[in-house]
Motif scaffolding. Structure first.
Motif, PDB file in Angstrom:
ATOM      1  N   THR A  44       0.868  -1.073   2.630  1.00  0.00           N
ATOM      2  CA  THR A  44       1.629  -0.112   3.424  1.00  0.00           C
ATOM      3  C   THR A  44       1.019   1.281   3.321  1.00  0.00           C
ATOM      4  O   THR A  44       0.811   1.779   2.210  1.00  0.00           O
ATOM      5  CB  THR A  44       3.096  -0.065   2.941  1.00  0.00           C
ATOM      6  N   ALA A  46       0.634   5.175   2.952  1.00  0.00           N
ATOM      7  CA  ALA A  46       1.453   6.086   2.147  1.00  0.00           C
ATOM      8  C   ALA A  46       2.464   6.850   2.985  1.00  0.00           C
ATOM      9  O   ALA A  46       3.571   7.158   2.523  1.00  0.00           O
ATOM     10  CB  ALA A  46       0.547   7.061   1.387  1.00  0.00           C
ATOM     11  N   ALA A  49       6.084   5.396   3.170  1.00  0.00           N
ATOM     12  CA  ALA A  49       6.971   5.711   2.044  1.00  0.00           C
ATOM     13  C   ALA A  49       7.530   7.128   2.186  1.00  0.00           C
ATOM     14  O   ALA A  49       8.701   7.379   1.865  1.00  0.00           O
ATOM     15  CB  ALA A  49       6.215   5.566   0.723  1.00  0.00           C
ATOM     16  N   GLU A  50       6.707   8.045   2.673  1.00  0.00           N
ATOM     17  CA  GLU A  50       7.179   9.420   2.889  1.00  0.00           C
ATOM     18  C   GLU A  50       8.261   9.457   3.962  1.00  0.00           C
ATOM     19  O   GLU A  50       9.273  10.163   3.816  1.00  0.00           O
ATOM     20  CB  GLU A  50       6.000  10.302   3.287  1.00  0.00           C
ATOM     21  N   LYS A  52      10.274   6.980   4.792  1.00  0.00           N
ATOM     22  CA  LYS A  52      11.480   6.339   4.260  1.00  0.00           C
ATOM     23  C   LYS A  52      12.258   7.289   3.349  1.00  0.00           C
ATOM     24  O   LYS A  52      13.493   7.355   3.414  1.00  0.00           O
ATOM     25  CB  LYS A  52      11.098   5.056   3.512  1.00  0.00           C
ATOM     26  N   ALA A  53      11.534   8.015   2.527  1.00  0.00           N
ATOM     27  CA  ALA A  53      12.191   8.967   1.624  1.00  0.00           C
ATOM     28  C   ALA A  53      12.910  10.057   2.421  1.00  0.00           C
ATOM     29  O   ALA A  53      14.039  10.448   2.089  1.00  0.00           O
ATOM     30  CB  ALA A  53      11.169   9.582   0.677  1.00  0.00           C
ATOM     31  N   GLU A 130      13.508  -1.342  -1.601  1.00  0.00           N
ATOM     32  CA  GLU A 130      12.578  -1.558  -2.715  1.00  0.00           C
ATOM     33  C   GLU A 130      11.726  -2.805  -2.522  1.00  0.00           C
ATOM     34  O   GLU A 130      10.641  -2.917  -3.094  1.00  0.00           O
ATOM     35  CB  GLU A 130      13.368  -1.670  -4.020  1.00  0.00           C
ATOM     36  N   ASP A 177       5.144  -6.504  -0.455  1.00  0.00           N
ATOM     37  CA  ASP A 177       6.466  -6.232  -1.005  1.00  0.00           C
ATOM     38  C   ASP A 177       7.482  -7.318  -0.665  1.00  0.00           C
ATOM     39  O   ASP A 177       8.640  -7.235  -1.089  1.00  0.00           O
ATOM     40  CB  ASP A 177       6.985  -4.887  -0.494  1.00  0.00           C
TER      41      ASP A 177
END
Length: 404
Positions: A44, A46, A49-50, A52-53, A130, A177
């Motif tokens: 995935t 990076a 993830a940013e 999603k956060a 997660e 994941d």
């Protein structure tokens, strides 16, 4: 029927539109650049993830789940315009907001049919973003449009189930994941009721005997947004009986409960894809000149744009009606409408995307615009969650029944 957005929907729409403009659209090119540098095409980027956060920080998370104990607690009618917005960037926005298939359907299954232990072990980390998951139903050896055809065996041996079979186009299975499969197979292959022969079991990906053999492409694309599609072999895979989802023989009914919301979610996002296509068509039409005048002045181009707008408005009303019925009379009461949107929406959106590609010329089939990938996604949805012809057959039978 009142389809006006209530205050909560308006507030979430405003936040989601701003999130798309500020974070998602700029991240599309970044994700592609980062993916090219990854060790595996299934890792995935990076930037995901940013995203999603940031989505979680803004409360734009698990919007699809109507159960307030697990998700945002929105009705289908409230979620529809939000899913449409995420559909404008279908390969990033649903994942960023934890509203991407197949995880959405799997979370709905676990929330509705899972035991407390199953919810603790699998649903909670899925809700938190997660882990990812996969839904293993379709098989290469049989016509999986008829789910009673599946041949995967789930045999009980003491306190364990032994699973043997081969699946393909298993969405999510290529993602590193992906930690859990929901597998549909036959626990009672000789049962008198062909719709009570099937069951669903939870199979952790790292269970001995589970082999993810290869990635399956879609029109030449590797669908990263869903975690890829894979061929998966289950060779005498053993799991505890406690991994049964619901009851033995309940697999077919669970599948239908899962696919109803999934179908309308796809159609909501498809409308967003069509809106993106119309926007791209208009921008192209006013910026390009051919034969001495702007494309926007060409009659055929004007017809394409007008027809696309009419089509989208029609589809949106039908999807909203279906959402309203699902909220008021349940999925069974909305069965006809669910099938109608599943037939009409992908087909119509494919047509709009086809015209948008044509308007962009060579650029339309290139990687410089999202149209070719959007087309592949939309065309696939004429097969996914049941081919058009299966829904047509069922809907026609229901109509004819009134006259027999």
């Amino acid at each position: 029927m009142d389809f006006a957005f209530d205050a909560r929907t308006e507030e979430l729409r405003a936040r989601l539109l701003a999130f798309m403009d500020e974070y998602v659209y700029p991240a599309e090119a970044v994700a592609e650049e980062q993916r090219a540098a990854l060790a595996s095409p299934w890792d995935t980027p990076a930037v995901v993830a940013e995203l999603k956060a940031e989505a979680r920080r803004q409360g734009l998370w698990n919007l699809f789940l109507p159960d307030a104990g697990y998700g945002a607690g929105l009705t289908n009618l409230q979620y529809a315009p939000l899913a449409e917005i995420t559909g404008r960037s279908p390969h990033l926005a649903p994942t960023a907001t934890n509203c991407a298939a197949p995880d959405t359907g799997n979370m709905e299954v676990l929330a509705q049919f899972g035991t407390d232990e199953q919810k603790k072990r699998w649903l909670e980390p899925l809700l938190a973003g997660e882990i990812r998951s996969a839904f293993a139903m379709t098989e290469p050896e049989v016509a999986s449009s008829d789910a009673t055809n599946i041949t995967t065996h789930i045999e009980r041996d003491g306190d364990e189930y032994v699973i043997t079979g081969r699946k393909w186009y298993i969405s999510g299975a290529m993602n590193p994941d992906c930690a859990i499969f929901i597998v549909m197979g036959k626990t009672d292959p000789d049962g008198a009721d062909i719709r009570r022969q099937q069951s669903m079991v939870l199979v952790p990906r790292n269970t001995p005997g589970v082999t993810v053999k290869r990635a399956m492409r879609v029109f030449g694309y590797e669908d990263h947004s869903h975690g890829g599609h894979a061929e998966v072999v289950f060779d005498r895979v053993r799991v505890p009986v406690a991994n049964l989802v619901g009851e033995e023989g309940g697999g077919f009914a669970i599948a239908q409960a899962r696919l109803g919301p999934g179908r309308i979610h796809h159609c909501m996002r498809l409308i967003g894809m069509a809106e993106r296509a119309i926007e791209l068509m208009c921008r192209r039409a006013v910026s390009r000149t051919a034969f001495g005048k702007a494309l926007a002045q060409q009659g055929v181009v004007q017809n394409w744009i007008a027809d696309a707008r009419v089509t989208v408005e029609q589809l949106r009303l039908l999807v909203l009606k279906t959402a309203w019925l699902m909220d008021t009379v349940g999925n069974k009461g909305a069965h006809t409408e669910i099938q109608a949107i599943k037939i009409a929406t992908p087909r119509a959106v494919v047509g709009i995307l086809d015209r948008a590609i044509q308007l962009h010329g060579a650029g339309g089939v290139s990687q410089d615009f999202p149209l070719a990938e959007l087309y592949a996604s939309a065309r696939t949805l004429m097969l996914a969650d049941g081919p058009d012809e299966v829904h047509q057959r069922s809907l026609a039978r229901r109509e004819l029944k009134k006259y027999l």
